[in-house]
Design a protein around this motif. Structure first.
Motif, PDB file in Angstrom:
ATOM      1  N   MET A 232      60.478-105.587 -12.041  1.00  0.00           N
ATOM      2  CA  MET A 232      60.919-105.426 -13.367  1.00  0.00           C
ATOM      3  C   MET A 232      59.659-105.049 -14.454  1.00  0.00           C
ATOM      4  N   ASN A 233      58.724-105.941 -14.251  1.00  0.00           N
ATOM      5  CA  ASN A 233      57.449-106.049 -15.281  1.00  0.00           C
ATOM      6  C   ASN A 233      56.807-104.594 -14.661  1.00  0.00           C
ATOM      7  N   PHE A 234      56.764-104.206 -13.519  1.00  0.00           N
ATOM      8  CA  PHE A 234      56.195-102.884 -13.126  1.00  0.00           C
ATOM      9  C   PHE A 234      56.836-101.655 -13.855  1.00  0.00           C
ATOM     10  N   PHE A 235      58.195-101.644 -14.020  1.00  0.00           N
ATOM     11  CA  PHE A 235      59.002-100.582 -14.858  1.00  0.00           C
ATOM     12  C   PHE A 235      58.556-100.438 -15.973  1.00  0.00           C
ATOM     13  N   ILE A 236      58.427-101.876 -16.858  1.00  0.00           N
ATOM     14  CA  ILE A 236      57.977-101.855 -18.211  1.00  0.00           C
ATOM     15  C   ILE A 236      56.699-101.300 -18.448  1.00  0.00           C
ATOM     16  N   LYS A 237      55.898-101.677 -17.437  1.00  0.00           N
ATOM     17  CA  LYS A 237      54.664-101.178 -17.645  1.00  0.00           C
ATOM     18  C   LYS A 237      54.508 -99.673 -17.715  1.00  0.00           C
ATOM     19  N   LEU A 238      55.384 -99.076 -16.621  1.00  0.00           N
ATOM     20  CA  LEU A 238      55.514 -97.663 -16.248  1.00  0.00           C
ATOM     21  C   LEU A 238      55.889 -96.982 -17.622  1.00  0.00           C
ATOM     22  N   ILE A 239      57.151 -97.700 -17.981  1.00  0.00           N
ATOM     23  CA  ILE A 239      57.729 -96.837 -19.207  1.00  0.00           C
ATOM     24  C   ILE A 239      56.614 -97.004 -20.575  1.00  0.00           C
ATOM     25  N   ARG A 240      55.979 -97.819 -20.438  1.00  0.00           N
ATOM     26  CA  ARG A 240      54.972 -98.062 -21.618  1.00  0.00           C
ATOM     27  C   ARG A 240      53.871 -96.943 -21.773  1.00  0.00           C
ATOM     28  N   ASN A 241      53.337 -96.911 -20.499  1.00  0.00           N
ATOM     29  CA  ASN A 241      52.224 -95.989 -20.083  1.00  0.00           C
ATOM     30  C   ASN A 241      52.595 -94.833 -20.163  1.00  0.00           C
ATOM     31  N   LEU A 242      54.027 -94.057 -19.774  1.00  0.00           N
ATOM     32  CA  LEU A 242      54.526 -92.890 -20.067  1.00  0.00           C
ATOM     33  C   LEU A 242      54.674 -92.365 -21.523  1.00  0.00           C
ATOM     34  N   LEU A 243      55.228 -93.637 -22.129  1.00  0.00           N
ATOM     35  CA  LEU A 243      55.377 -93.341 -23.477  1.00  0.00           C
ATOM     36  C   LEU A 243      53.930 -93.274 -24.304  1.00  0.00           C
ATOM     37  N   GLY A 244      52.952 -94.048 -23.908  1.00  0.00           N
ATOM     38  CA  GLY A 244      51.586 -93.704 -24.159  1.00  0.00           C
ATOM     39  C   GLY A 244      51.013 -92.599 -24.102  1.00  0.00           C
ATOM     40  N   LEU A 245      51.291 -91.952 -22.753  1.00  0.00           N
ATOM     41  CA  LEU A 245      50.898 -90.665 -22.742  1.00  0.00           C
ATOM     42  C   LEU A 245      51.166 -89.583 -23.350  1.00  0.00           C
ATOM     43  N   LEU A 246      52.457 -89.806 -23.614  1.00  0.00           N
ATOM     44  CA  LEU A 246      53.239 -88.598 -24.202  1.00  0.00           C
ATOM     45  C   LEU A 246      52.780 -88.834 -25.770  1.00  0.00           C
ATOM     46  N   ILE A 247      52.556 -89.928 -26.362  1.00  0.00           N
ATOM     47  CA  ILE A 247      52.097 -90.048 -27.646  1.00  0.00           C
ATOM     48  C   ILE A 247      50.610 -89.560 -27.865  1.00  0.00           C
ATOM     49  N   ALA A 248      49.863 -89.837 -26.689  1.00  0.00           N
ATOM     50  CA  ALA A 248      48.278 -89.352 -26.503  1.00  0.00           C
ATOM     51  C   ALA A 248      48.331 -87.864 -26.580  1.00  0.00           C
ATOM     52  N   THR A 249      49.262 -87.256 -25.703  1.00  0.00           N
ATOM     53  CA  THR A 249      49.310 -85.646 -25.867  1.00  0.00           C
ATOM     54  C   THR A 249      49.748 -85.146 -27.116  1.00  0.00           C
ATOM     55  N   ILE A 250      50.668 -85.589 -27.812  1.00  0.00           N
ATOM     56  CA  ILE A 250      51.134 -85.410 -29.161  1.00  0.00           C
ATOM     57  C   ILE A 250      50.053 -85.299 -30.199  1.00  0.00           C
ATOM     58  N   ASP A 251      49.197 -86.478 -30.014  1.00  0.00           N
ATOM     59  CA  ASP A 251      48.031 -86.572 -30.845  1.00  0.00           C
ATOM     60  C   ASP A 251      46.935 -85.384 -30.697  1.00  0.00           C
ATOM     61  N   VAL A 252      46.814 -85.321 -29.458  1.00  0.00           N
ATOM     62  CA  VAL A 252      45.764 -84.236 -29.263  1.00  0.00           C
ATOM     63  C   VAL A 252      46.251 -82.851 -29.811  1.00  0.00           C
ATOM     64  N   LEU A 253      47.395 -82.614 -29.431  1.00  0.00           N
ATOM     65  CA  LEU A 253      47.950 -81.356 -29.869  1.00  0.00           C
ATOM     66  C   LEU A 253      48.138 -81.225 -31.449  1.00  0.00           C
ATOM     67  N   THR A 254      48.153 -82.195 -32.254  1.00  0.00           N
ATOM     68  CA  THR A 254      48.431 -82.285 -33.547  1.00  0.00           C
ATOM     69  C   THR A 254      47.187 -82.871 -34.493  1.00  0.00           C
ATOM     70  N   ARG A 255      46.360 -82.966 -34.104  1.00  0.00           N
ATOM     71  CA  ARG A 255      45.103 -83.639 -34.713  1.00  0.00           C
ATOM     72  C   ARG A 255      44.549 -82.937 -35.669  1.00  0.00           C
ATOM     73  N   GLY A 256      44.504 -81.508 -35.924  1.00  0.00           N
ATOM     74  CA  GLY A 256      44.124 -80.920 -36.952  1.00  0.00           C
ATOM     75  C   GLY A 256      42.636 -80.752 -37.057  1.00  0.00           C
ATOM     76  N   SER A 257      42.182 -80.548 -38.133  1.00  0.00           N
ATOM     77  CA  SER A 257      40.577 -80.444 -38.399  1.00  0.00           C
ATOM     78  C   SER A 257      39.808 -81.620 -38.583  1.00  0.00           C
ATOM     79  N   GLN A 258      38.543 -81.409 -38.316  1.00  0.00           N
ATOM     80  CA  GLN A 258      37.769 -82.673 -38.330  1.00  0.00           C
ATOM     81  C   GLN A 258      36.948 -82.480 -39.742  1.00  0.00           C
ATOM     82  N   LEU A 259      36.570 -83.573 -40.305  1.00  0.00           N
ATOM     83  CA  LEU A 259      35.604 -83.587 -41.674  1.00  0.00           C
ATOM     84  C   LEU A 259      34.154 -82.769 -41.324  1.00  0.00           C
ATOM     85  N   LYS A 260      33.720 -82.022 -42.006  1.00  0.00           N
ATOM     86  CA  LYS A 260      32.746 -81.035 -41.781  1.00  0.00           C
ATOM     87  C   LYS A 260      31.513 -81.760 -42.849  1.00  0.00           C
ATOM     88  N   ARG A 261      30.554 -81.762 -41.991  1.00  0.00           N
ATOM     89  CA  ARG A 261      29.310 -82.286 -42.758  1.00  0.00           C
ATOM     90  C   ARG A 261      28.128 -81.252 -42.644  1.00  0.00           C
TER      91      ARG A 261
END
Ligand SMILES: N[C@@H](CCC(=O)N[C@@H](CS)C(=O)NCC(=O)O)C(=O)O
Length: 123
Positions: free
Chosen positions: A1-30
């Motif tokens: 059970m613990n294994f599946f919760i960890k797996l789902i959490r990691n998959l969700l995290g991976l999804l959020i991380a991917t969305i983050d990379v795709l929607t980051r936008g621009s960086q501060l320019k100095r």
């Protein structure tokens, strides 16, 4: 059970991380000189984190936007960084920003506090 919760959490995290990379936008320019100074200041900072933790993703996103080359240290189980975090900061909770200044080390927890600190110092 613990294994599946960890797996789902990691998959969700991976999804959020991917969305983050795709929607980051621009960086501060100095200007090159200013960025060089910021890069130098960032050498005294490191972020203890998990790749798929939503609070860490939020913090990494702010670091990206502020154009801060802060070293990321994985605090996953079995890593030496995890031991350092526990010994230095007192608990294994991420994200945590390690700040070294004038020979002193401070461990800053809480994503909102870390982001506020970075914005106040580098925005
Ligand atoms: N309120 C905290 C939440 C951080 C948090 O819950 N981090 C989790 C990973 S997503 C963690 O470190 N859990 C380990 C623990 O609490 O022992 C923040 O915004 O930084």
């Amino acid at each position: 059970m613990n294994f599946f919760i960890k797996l789902i959490r990691n998959l969700l995290g991976l999804l959020i991380a991917t969305i983050d990379v795709l929607t980051r936008g621009s960086q501060l320019k100095r200007t090159p000189e200013k960025q060089q100074q910021v890069n130098q200041d960032a050498e005294n900072l490191s972020l203890y984190q998990f790749f798929a933790c939503p609070f860490c993703i939020k913090t990494r996103r702010a670091m990206y936007k502020l154009n801060l080359p802060i070293e990321k240290r994985s605090a996953s189980e079995g890593s030496s960084h995890r031991d350092d975090l526990l010994q230095g900061g007192g608990k294994v909770k991420v994200p945590c920003l390690r700040i070294e200044e004038n020979g002193k080390v401070e461990w800053l927890y809480e994503s909102s506090d870390i982001i506020r600190y970075l914005e106040q110092r580098f925005a």
